[in-house]
Design a protein around this motif. Structure first.
Motif, PDB file in Angstrom:
ATOM      1  N   ALA B 184       0.692  -1.133  -0.116  1.00 41.87           N
ATOM      2  CA  ALA B 184      -0.032   0.035   0.018  1.00 41.87           C
ATOM      3  C   ALA B 184       0.908   1.090  -0.008  1.00 41.87           C
ATOM      4  CB  ALA B 184      -0.895  -0.004   1.292  1.00 41.87           C
ATOM      5  N   ALA B 185       2.053   1.284   0.846  1.00 37.72           N
ATOM      6  CA  ALA B 185       2.812   2.296   0.837  1.00 37.72           C
ATOM      7  C   ALA B 185       3.437   2.647  -0.654  1.00 37.72           C
ATOM      8  CB  ALA B 185       3.957   2.265   1.817  1.00 37.72           C
ATOM      9  N   ALA B 186       3.772   1.364  -1.312  1.00 42.91           N
ATOM     10  CA  ALA B 186       4.676   1.579  -2.571  1.00 42.91           C
ATOM     11  C   ALA B 186       3.499   2.079  -3.496  1.00 42.91           C
ATOM     12  CB  ALA B 186       4.916   0.026  -2.922  1.00 42.91           C
ATOM     13  N   ALA B 187       2.287   1.907  -3.303  1.00 45.51           N
ATOM     14  CA  ALA B 187       1.471   2.232  -4.385  1.00 45.51           C
ATOM     15  C   ALA B 187       0.661   3.670  -3.731  1.00 45.51           C
ATOM     16  CB  ALA B 187       0.089   1.202  -4.573  1.00 45.51           C
ATOM     17  N   GLY B 188       1.264   4.243  -3.023  1.00 44.05           N
ATOM     18  CA  GLY B 188       0.777   5.541  -2.428  1.00 44.05           C
ATOM     19  C   GLY B 188      -0.307   5.618  -1.664  1.00 44.05           C
ATOM     20  N   GLY B 189      -0.721   4.515  -1.160  1.00 43.81           N
ATOM     21  CA  GLY B 189      -1.932   4.298  -0.240  1.00 43.81           C
ATOM     22  C   GLY B 189      -1.587   4.285   1.005  1.00 43.81           C
ATOM     23  N   ALA B 190      -2.726   4.362   2.077  1.00 43.39           N
ATOM     24  CA  ALA B 190      -2.598   4.367   3.270  1.00 43.39           C
ATOM     25  C   ALA B 190      -2.344   2.966   3.764  1.00 43.39           C
ATOM     26  CB  ALA B 190      -3.893   4.765   3.963  1.00 43.39           C
ATOM     27  N   THR B 191      -1.400   2.936   4.831  1.00 46.18           N
ATOM     28  CA  THR B 191      -0.933   1.572   5.391  1.00 46.18           C
ATOM     29  C   THR B 191      -1.765   1.322   6.756  1.00 46.18           C
ATOM     30  OG1 THR B 191       0.748   2.381   6.705  1.00 46.18           O
ATOM     31  CG2 THR B 191       1.382   1.807   4.651  1.00 46.18           C
ATOM     32  N   GLY B 192      -2.597   2.241   7.225  1.00 44.26           N
ATOM     33  CA  GLY B 192      -3.314   2.188   8.390  1.00 44.26           C
ATOM     34  C   GLY B 192      -4.062   0.905   8.935  1.00 44.26           C
ATOM     35  N   SER B 193      -4.937   0.390   7.794  1.00 45.77           N
ATOM     36  CA  SER B 193      -5.929  -0.742   8.342  1.00 45.77           C
ATOM     37  C   SER B 193      -4.979  -2.141   8.547  1.00 45.77           C
ATOM     38  CB  SER B 193      -6.787  -1.194   7.217  1.00 45.77           C
ATOM     39  OG  SER B 193      -6.103  -1.323   6.041  1.00 45.77           O
ATOM     40  N   TRP B 194      -3.826  -2.381   7.797  1.00 44.49           N
ATOM     41  CA  TRP B 194      -3.118  -3.574   8.126  1.00 44.49           C
ATOM     42  C   TRP B 194      -2.381  -3.544   9.197  1.00 44.49           C
ATOM     43  CZ3 TRP B 194      -4.454  -7.460   5.288  1.00 44.49           C
ATOM     44  CH2 TRP B 194      -5.233  -7.222   4.277  1.00 44.49           C
ATOM     45  N   TRP B 195      -2.253  -2.336   9.971  1.00 40.71           N
ATOM     46  CA  TRP B 195      -1.538  -2.244  11.244  1.00 40.71           C
ATOM     47  C   TRP B 195      -2.176  -2.989  12.426  1.00 40.71           C
ATOM     48  CZ3 TRP B 195       2.631   0.503  13.464  1.00 40.71           C
ATOM     49  CH2 TRP B 195       3.424   1.292  12.665  1.00 40.71           C
ATOM     50  N   VAL B 196      -3.759  -2.936  12.345  1.00 40.10           N
ATOM     51  CA  VAL B 196      -4.332  -3.634  13.330  1.00 40.10           C
ATOM     52  C   VAL B 196      -4.110  -5.010  13.541  1.00 40.10           C
ATOM     53  CG1 VAL B 196      -6.679  -4.268  14.110  1.00 40.10           C
ATOM     54  CG2 VAL B 196      -6.246  -1.890  12.821  1.00 40.10           C
ATOM     55  N   ILE B 197      -3.990  -5.748  12.403  1.00 39.61           N
ATOM     56  CA  ILE B 197      -3.647  -7.194  12.413  1.00 39.61           C
ATOM     57  C   ILE B 197      -2.022  -7.323  13.084  1.00 39.61           C
ATOM     58  CG2 ILE B 197      -2.871  -9.197  10.983  1.00 39.61           C
ATOM     59  CD1 ILE B 197      -5.027  -8.263   8.855  1.00 39.61           C
ATOM     60  N   THR B 198      -1.290  -6.399  12.622  1.00 35.42           N
ATOM     61  CA  THR B 198       0.081  -6.536  13.066  1.00 35.42           C
ATOM     62  C   THR B 198       0.018  -6.251  14.676  1.00 35.42           C
ATOM     63  OG1 THR B 198       1.143  -5.842  10.935  1.00 35.42           O
ATOM     64  CG2 THR B 198       2.497  -5.585  12.850  1.00 35.42           C
ATOM     65  N   LEU B 199      -0.410  -5.175  15.084  1.00 34.01           N
ATOM     66  CA  LEU B 199      -0.492  -5.023  16.422  1.00 34.01           C
ATOM     67  C   LEU B 199      -1.178  -6.011  17.310  1.00 34.01           C
ATOM     68  CD1 LEU B 199      -0.852  -1.203  16.501  1.00 34.01           C
ATOM     69  CD2 LEU B 199       1.165  -2.528  16.792  1.00 34.01           C
ATOM     70  N   VAL B 200      -2.164  -6.591  16.765  1.00 32.76           N
ATOM     71  CA  VAL B 200      -3.003  -7.578  17.552  1.00 32.76           C
ATOM     72  C   VAL B 200      -2.107  -8.879  17.633  1.00 32.76           C
ATOM     73  CG1 VAL B 200      -4.896  -9.371  17.564  1.00 32.76           C
ATOM     74  CG2 VAL B 200      -5.130  -6.802  16.991  1.00 32.76           C
ATOM     75  N   ALA B 201      -1.505  -9.175  16.652  1.00 34.23           N
ATOM     76  CA  ALA B 201      -0.570 -10.436  16.582  1.00 34.23           C
ATOM     77  C   ALA B 201       0.561 -10.201  17.576  1.00 34.23           C
ATOM     78  CB  ALA B 201      -0.051 -10.698  15.356  1.00 34.23           C
ATOM     79  N   LEU B 202       1.265  -8.773  17.631  1.00 31.25           N
ATOM     80  CA  LEU B 202       2.230  -8.596  18.538  1.00 31.25           C
ATOM     81  C   LEU B 202       1.756  -8.820  19.929  1.00 31.25           C
ATOM     82  CD1 LEU B 202       5.002  -7.597  19.244  1.00 31.25           C
ATOM     83  CD2 LEU B 202       4.106  -5.269  18.967  1.00 31.25           C
ATOM     84  N   VAL B 203       0.542  -8.318  20.156  1.00 31.28           N
ATOM     85  CA  VAL B 203       0.259  -8.231  21.540  1.00 31.28           C
ATOM     86  C   VAL B 203      -0.045  -9.674  22.094  1.00 31.28           C
ATOM     87  CG1 VAL B 203      -1.892  -7.849  23.317  1.00 31.28           C
ATOM     88  CG2 VAL B 203      -0.960  -5.870  21.768  1.00 31.28           C
ATOM     89  N   VAL B 204      -0.696 -10.539  21.115  1.00 30.58           N
ATOM     90  CA  VAL B 204      -1.252 -12.196  21.334  1.00 30.58           C
ATOM     91  C   VAL B 204       0.124 -12.790  21.680  1.00 30.58           C
ATOM     92  CG1 VAL B 204      -2.050 -14.009  20.424  1.00 30.58           C
ATOM     93  CG2 VAL B 204      -3.317 -12.008  20.118  1.00 30.58           C
ATOM     94  N   TYR B 205       1.128 -12.482  20.865  1.00 38.65           N
ATOM     95  CA  TYR B 205       2.389 -13.441  20.912  1.00 38.65           C
ATOM     96  C   TYR B 205       2.921 -13.236  22.093  1.00 38.65           C
ATOM     97  CZ  TYR B 205       1.959 -16.049  16.486  1.00 38.65           C
ATOM     98  OH  TYR B 205       1.566 -16.760  15.539  1.00 38.65           O
ATOM     99  N   LEU B 206       3.163 -11.777  22.459  1.00 37.99           N
ATOM    100  CA  LEU B 206       3.759 -11.407  23.698  1.00 37.99           C
ATOM    101  C   LEU B 206       3.211 -11.915  24.992  1.00 37.99           C
ATOM    102  CD1 LEU B 206       4.743  -7.661  22.887  1.00 37.99           C
ATOM    103  CD2 LEU B 206       6.243  -9.604  23.264  1.00 37.99           C
ATOM    104  N   ALA B 207       1.915 -11.756  24.891  1.00 38.62           N
ATOM    105  CA  ALA B 207       0.966 -12.225  26.169  1.00 38.62           C
ATOM    106  C   ALA B 207       1.221 -13.851  26.157  1.00 38.62           C
ATOM    107  CB  ALA B 207      -0.451 -11.943  25.887  1.00 38.62           C
TER     108      ALA B 207
END
Lengths: 211, 219
Positions: B184-207
């Motif tokens: 999305a960044a390469a195409a000039g779009g917003a990267t926002g929505s995919w952050w949610v998956i990454t952050l949820v996965a980060l929290v789940v794996y840390l917990a």
């Protein structure tokens, strides 16, 4: 006096195979006990049980007042000093760095590290990566690790292996100090060992204590 | 727990600094994999296909496997495990420390391979810079997941080869989210929505790591 170690019909099992098949044993505080027996007799398994590194599968037992069936094994591990017969360190760290990691983890002052290295004669090799130390020097480093620890119960698996004459004398001296200060030592060896710190010998065969 | 994490992270980074295993073995592997990907696509398609972000993450996932295996291997020696176990370190702190060290290592490797993606796969430098926060978060999540899966294979030497089989399915949501975000960044779009998956996965794996690491170590 409450024994440091009290086992009754203790059984340890690994992969369905009994490593200890009903050991009954009492060890008083401030004593040195030597476990002797052939390969596979159960010496290492008994030491690991006493250190909270193996589970008690059957029977009863307590070490340092902690019930082996009910207590959190981590509480026991924090109170013992362990010397295994294979490497006990991070090979890429120097002798001093390994001891500093242990001292920090145990909340011991770092000054103890250099004093321990001095005591075991490793000061000239303090900055050497552990992988480059000889077997005897690694053994001396393991002893320094125990000196830094100051545990109530020392569990030593084949402690004399790889040590030269000076190293054996140093180990004997350390063990005498531990016992004199009220600590307890349990060590293993294939054959009987003459050491002023050893006050009792227990013979093992087939995972049991034998006369 | 935080104090233990700091000590373990420092120890793992010091071991890596001394051994240079990642520098001389893992980084060259990643760079060669990117170069081969560019050669396989051909110079024209490599630039125009938009495959750069996906290939970058595919290589980073493979690199994470190697780095996680190395991180677990450091603790694998029977004598080392017993001695360290008797230090009575808080397992949650050990997990966080190992994950932090692995994260720092992956960030360093990710930076080098990001430059490789720009060079070999002709991904726009601006896109890589825009995507860099999401890349950092994805690599942090990969480090947490890699540390947790590494602990599964610490006990038994033969289990070490199971790491890729166990870890790759766990890595896949991160691969997808990271690639979408970078693309999305390469195409000039917003990267926002995919952050949610990454952050949820980060929290789940840390917990999961904080809760399970001690159990896995003892198993």
């Amino acid at each position: 006096m409450t024994p440091v170690v009290a086992l009754r019909d203790a059984v340890v099992v690994a992969g369905g195979f009994p490593l200890l098949a009903g050991v009954t044993l009492e060890i008083a505080p401030g004593t040195g006990t030597l476990l002797v027996g052939a390969n596979g007799a159960g010496k290492t398994s008994l030491l690991r049980l006493l250190g909270g590194l193996e589970r008690l599968a059957a029977g009863e037992g307590s070490v340092l007042g902690l019930d082996l069936r009910r207590a959190d094994r981590r509480d026991l591990r924090r109170r013992v000093g362990w010397l295994g017969h294979d490497g006990s360190f991070y090979d890429d760290l120097s002798a001093r760095e390994n001891l500093r990691f242990a001292a920090d983890a145990l909340g011991r002052p770092r000054e103890l590290v250099d004093a321990a290295l001095e005591r075991v004669g490793l000061t000239p090799r303090a900055a050497t990566p552990t992988r480059r130390l000889s077997a005897g020097q690694r053994r001396r480093l393991a002893l320094a690790w125990l000196v830094v620890r100051r545990a109530e119960l020392w569990l030593l698996d084949e402690p004399y292996a790889a040590l030269d004459e000076d190293g054996r004398a140093l180990l004997d001296e350390l063990l005498v100090d531990v016992v004199a200060s009220g600590g307890t030592v349990v060590a293993s060896a294939h054959d009987p060992v003459r050491s002023p710190a050893i006050t009792a010998t227990v013979r093992l065969a087939g995972g049991r204590v034998v006369p | 727990m935080i104090r233990v994490a700091g000590r373990v992270a420092r120890k793992d980074l010091l071991i890596e600094w001394r051994s240079r295993v990642l520098l001389w073995q893992v980084v060259p592997f990643g760079a060669m994999a990117l170069l081969l990907a560019g050669l396989a696509l051909g110079p024209t398609r490599a630039g125009s296909s938009g495959a750069g972000p996906g290939l970058y993450y595919l290589v980073m996932v493979l690199v994470t496997l190697l780095a996680a295996q190395r991180s677990a291997q450091v603790e694998r020696g029977a004598g080392t495990r017993a001695s360290v176990a008797t230090l009575g370190l808080d397992p949650a702190g050990v997990f966080l420390g190992k994950a932090l060290a692995l994260c720092v290592e992956l960030w360093a490797i990710g930076l080098v391979l990001g430059a490789g993606t720009v060079l070999f796969l002709h991904t726009a430098l601006r896109a890589a810079l825009v995507a860099s926060p999401s890349i950092a978060a994805t690599l942090a999540a990969l480090a947490a997941a890699g540390t947790l899966y590494g602990a599964l294979t610490t006990g038994d030497g033969s289990a070490a080869t199971l790491l890729p089989v166990l870890a790759l399915p766990g890595f896949s949501p991160l691969l997808i989210a990271g690639e979408r975000s970078f693309s999305a960044a390469a195409a000039g779009g917003a990267t926002g929505s995919w952050w949610v998956i990454t952050l949820v996965a980060l929290v789940v794996y840390l917990a999961a790591g904080v809760v399970l690491y001690g159990v896995l170590e003892d198993a």
